[in-house]
Design a protein around this motif. Structure first.
Motif, short mmCIF file in Angstrom:
data_model
loop_
_atom_site.label_atom_id
_atom_site.label_comp_id
_atom_site.label_asym_id
_atom_site.label_seq_id
_atom_site.Cartn_x
_atom_site.Cartn_y
_atom_site.Cartn_z
N LEU A 246 20.80 18.40 -7.10
CA LEU A 246 20.47 17.87 -8.42
C LEU A 246 19.10 17.22 -8.44
CD1 LEU A 246 23.94 16.34 -9.38
CD2 LEU A 246 22.83 18.28 -10.50
N ARG A 247 18.79 16.51 -7.37
CA ARG A 247 17.45 15.90 -7.27
C ARG A 247 16.37 16.98 -7.29
NH1 ARG A 247 17.10 10.50 -5.67
NH2 ARG A 247 19.03 9.51 -4.94
N GLU A 248 16.58 18.04 -6.52
CA GLU A 248 15.59 19.11 -6.45
C GLU A 248 15.48 19.85 -7.77
OE1 GLU A 248 17.06 21.40 -3.22
OE2 GLU A 248 16.20 20.10 -1.66
N GLN A 249 16.60 19.97 -8.49
CA GLN A 249 16.61 20.70 -9.75
C GLN A 249 15.92 19.93 -10.88
OE1 GLN A 249 20.55 21.76 -11.05
NE2 GLN A 249 19.87 22.57 -13.02
N TYR A 250 16.17 18.63 -10.93
CA TYR A 250 15.73 17.86 -12.09
C TYR A 250 14.57 16.91 -11.85
CZ TYR A 250 19.99 19.40 -14.50
OH TYR A 250 20.97 20.15 -15.09
N LEU A 251 14.35 16.47 -10.61
CA LEU A 251 13.37 15.41 -10.38
C LEU A 251 12.07 15.97 -9.85
CD1 LEU A 251 15.54 12.51 -8.91
CD2 LEU A 251 14.90 12.97 -11.27
N SER A 252 11.08 16.05 -10.71
CA SER A 252 9.72 16.34 -10.28
C SER A 252 9.13 15.05 -9.72
CB SER A 252 8.90 16.84 -11.47
OG SER A 252 8.83 15.84 -12.48
N PRO A 253 7.94 15.08 -9.12
CA PRO A 253 7.37 13.87 -8.51
C PRO A 253 7.31 12.66 -9.44
CG PRO A 253 6.14 15.79 -7.81
CD PRO A 253 7.12 16.27 -8.84
#
Length: 257
Positions: free
Chosen positions: A188-195
């Protein structure tokens, strides 16, 4: 120190008035007396230290000595969508979820829930759950009451959780294609959280009753993009699974400060 939940309109001119069942609980059951100090909590996340000034058989009056602001629940807010289990389990889960800082619980009926239709919920059960929330709020000292939604059906629950960048969802299910919860949070972090992206506003946990979820219900979750997650090989009771999931999220997102 004892804490009691009150309505804001009980405060007037720096004094708090107590009547009815609340008066009975504080002054008959808890044996508070003139000169005693305790805290009262209101819905605006404020706590007031008061001193009891007078007590009669029907009402009591206390004066506010100090005021403090209770820290709001940090984001992301945790919400629990729970297929209704046996009522004693539901009561226990509501109490502990309140203490753990869950923002809301959405009770729903599903194929294997304890009741299969919303109208089967006994009269007064919703009011009992609200009283449990108030009692647990007084015990833990949080600044707002956890919301308990009206019981709903499976389809309405799916519409409410609404998976998105601002509403992450974790589907707890013991079946095929199980994914460890740590791996799902990472995905989920990789899918939704850009830098520069912010954390989600809400995280929903979807937990089944003692009977779990049917294969068809699991397939509907999959169509929403929700992957089944597991907490390990042990079979957990409903309340244990709920609290474990909440604890994991609070740790993962730094909500224990």
């Amino acid at each position: 120190m004892r804490r009691y939940w009150i309505e804001k309109n009980q405060i007037y001119n720096n004094q708090v008035t107590f009547k009815g069942d609340q008066h009975h609980h504080i002054f008959d059951v808890c044996r508070q007396e003139v000169g005693h100090h305790f805290e009262v909590i209101t819905e605006d996340s404020k706590a007031y230290l008061v001193e009891v000034k007078s007590v009669t058989k029907k009402d009591a009056l206390a004066e506010i000595i100090e005021e403090r602001v209770i820290k709001a629940l940090p984001k992301p807010h945790i919400h629990l969508a729970l297929s209704i289990p046996r009522y004693n389990v539901m009561d226990s889960t509501i109490e502990r979820a309140t203490e753990m800082g869950v923002s809301s619980i959405l009770p729903f009926v599903s194929q294997y829930s304890f009741i299969r239709k919303e109208k089967e919920l006994p009269q007064g059960k919703q009011e009992r759950w609200q009283k449990i929330i108030v009692s647990a709020t007084q015990q833990c000292g949080r600044g707002e009451l956890m919301k308990i939604h009206e019981v709903t059906n499976w389809q309405n629950m799916l519409q409410t959780i609404n998976p998105s960048a601002q509403n992450w969802c974790l589907f707890a299910y013991e079946g095929q294609s199980i994914k460890p919860i740590a791996d799902e949070i990472k995905s989920l972090r990789e899918q939704y959280l850009s830098p520069n992206a912010q954390l989600p506003e809400n995280i929903w946990i979807i937990v089944g009753s003692e009977g779990g979820f049917s294969t068809g219900e699991a397939e509907q979750m999959h169509k929403l993009g929700l992957h089944p997650v597991t907490l390990g090989s042990q079979i957990l009771r409903v309340e244990t699974a709920c609290l474990t999931l909440v604890a994991v999220l609070k740790y993962e997102f730094g909500l224990m400060k």
